[in-house]
Write an enzyme that holds these catalytic residues in place. Sequence first.
Site, PDB file in Angstrom:
ATOM      1  N   GLU A  12      31.240  40.261  17.109  1.00 36.35           N
ATOM      2  CA  GLU A  12      32.178  40.215  16.948  1.00 36.35           C
ATOM      3  C   GLU A  12      33.703  40.783  16.348  1.00 36.35           C
ATOM      4  OE1 GLU A  12      33.754  38.189  20.428  1.00 36.35           O
ATOM      5  OE2 GLU A  12      31.991  38.625  21.802  1.00 36.35           O
ATOM      6  N   GLU A  41      25.628  38.992  24.527  1.00 32.68           N
ATOM      7  CA  GLU A  41      26.600  37.421  25.641  1.00 32.68           C
ATOM      8  C   GLU A  41      27.039  37.877  26.786  1.00 32.68           C
ATOM      9  OE1 GLU A  41      30.318  35.941  23.776  1.00 32.68           O
ATOM     10  OE2 GLU A  41      29.493  35.653  21.413  1.00 32.68           O
TER      11      GLU A  41
HETATM   12  O1  IFM Z   1      33.155  31.956  23.705  1.00 32.76           O
HETATM   13  C1  IFM Z   1      33.184  33.406  22.386  1.00 32.76           C
HETATM   14  C2  IFM Z   1      32.475  33.365  21.856  1.00 32.76           C
HETATM   15  O2  IFM Z   1      33.146  32.882  20.785  1.00 32.76           O
HETATM   16  C3  IFM Z   1      32.834  35.533  21.149  1.00 32.76           C
HETATM   17  N1  IFM Z   1      32.592  36.090  22.639  1.00 32.76           N
HETATM   18  C4  IFM Z   1      33.520  35.950  24.115  1.00 32.76           C
HETATM   19  C5  IFM Z   1      32.847  34.187  23.717  1.00 32.76           C
HETATM   20  C6  IFM Z   1      33.662  34.135  25.569  1.00 32.76           C
HETATM   21  O3  IFM Z   1      35.659  34.078  24.906  1.00 32.76           O
END
Ligand code: IFM
Length: 463
Positions: free
Chosen positions: A170, A363
Amino acid sequence: MSTEAESPRFPEGFRWGTSTSAYQVEGAVDADGRGESIWDRFCRRPGAIENGDTGEVAADQYRRRDEDLALMAELGTNAHRFSLAWPRILPEGGGRIEKRGLDHYDRFIDGLLERGITPLPTLYHWDLPQALEDRGGWRNRDTAHRFAEYAAVCFDAFGDRVRDWITINEPWIVGLLGHQLGLHAPGEKDLRSSVTVMHHLLLAHGLAVGELRAEARRPDARAGIAYSLFPHTPADPGSAADRAAAHASDGYVNRWFLDPVHGRGYPADMRAHWEGVVGELDFVQDGDLDTIAAGSDFIGVNYYTRRIVSARPGDGPWPWKVEPGRDEVERTDLGWEIVPDDLTALLLRLHRDYPGVPLMITENGAIYGDEPGEDGEVHDTRRIAFLHSHLSAVHRAMAEGAPVEGYYHWSLIDNFEWAMGYWPRFGLVHLDRETQRRTVKDSGRWYARVAGSGVLPPAAGTP
Ligand code: IFM
């Protein structure tokens, strides 16, 4: 009874995964020669983290490695995404290698493979060695080179067993929360720094990919970035101004990262926005865009919700405003809109805009605060519904041709959720932080059954 037509079947070899990151679950921040990270430092800043929480203990996974490997075996998933802690491996950011840090991940990776679980390590999930921050952190171009050095150490140590790598997690969020808004480590509030940092993160990715391809490293190795991707909805789809605002904001959040990595350079519209706001982007040096475009073998999709955008003046120096979600749309416990159809659309858009690049959902998940009931079980039916609707969305995209290789649910276990501390619960497994007791939630069991069969039941409640 469900019929084949009602029950989407995922292809053989689909990766059914879980996802975590080092600082969010490992704890043991002083163990085995680990160096300080920017998150250790940031957590000590008064008021930085809700409730004064820190990642010092988290889910204690560094010490409970075998317990969590057994947990994954119990779930029967076949893939796991986790991150390597740079400060455990190179405590000063570069130079001296800490063998005990490497040994831990050696055992973790072996433990996954012994259980039939394919490892997907992330090299950078935000825990920069503080020693590098002291020299300017990601604002300093040299950090991208130190990252490549660290990546090479990891490729050499684990490349015999790991084929796929996530380089950076990210990059937009690192720039936005870490350097623009000051809500994440290192807690900086400077727009120009934030753009600089985002460039250096992409450069770091390109340099690391160069290392992966170098010399005799395994020829089938692949690398990609896990992007935080937000589909954009114009507040009024009938308004040309709102549609233009949504496209512009998409440049800020999504295209700024995807386009250069996939050989298109920085998008001209967003480049003009940035230059208007922070001045010349002179930190983009000759050759950088070639390095960044050196390749990404897959796109990691971190998807949680959408952004609704209007052309009203609003958020910072941008010609757009992020509007609140719609009342009629269901929310998670954090208030994020649940919009699985947008995931389908996002995957199809990536397939259209970057054709031929495999996709992985690296994710996807939701905050639901369900706690164990009197029977000791966690009946988190809303997470099951969330999983069901998002897996259906993935399947629909695949049916229309999107080359999705896997789905990694965030998270395996309730984790340290950065500036929000521990109250948000994302896990398929409940964590009691007092006792460190793990309880597989109903959603974990549901996901295990779907992963085991490769078939999505017709309704969330009927596994
Ligand atoms: O927990 C985070 C992760 O570290 C990065 N992406 C979003 C998740 C949820 O907020």
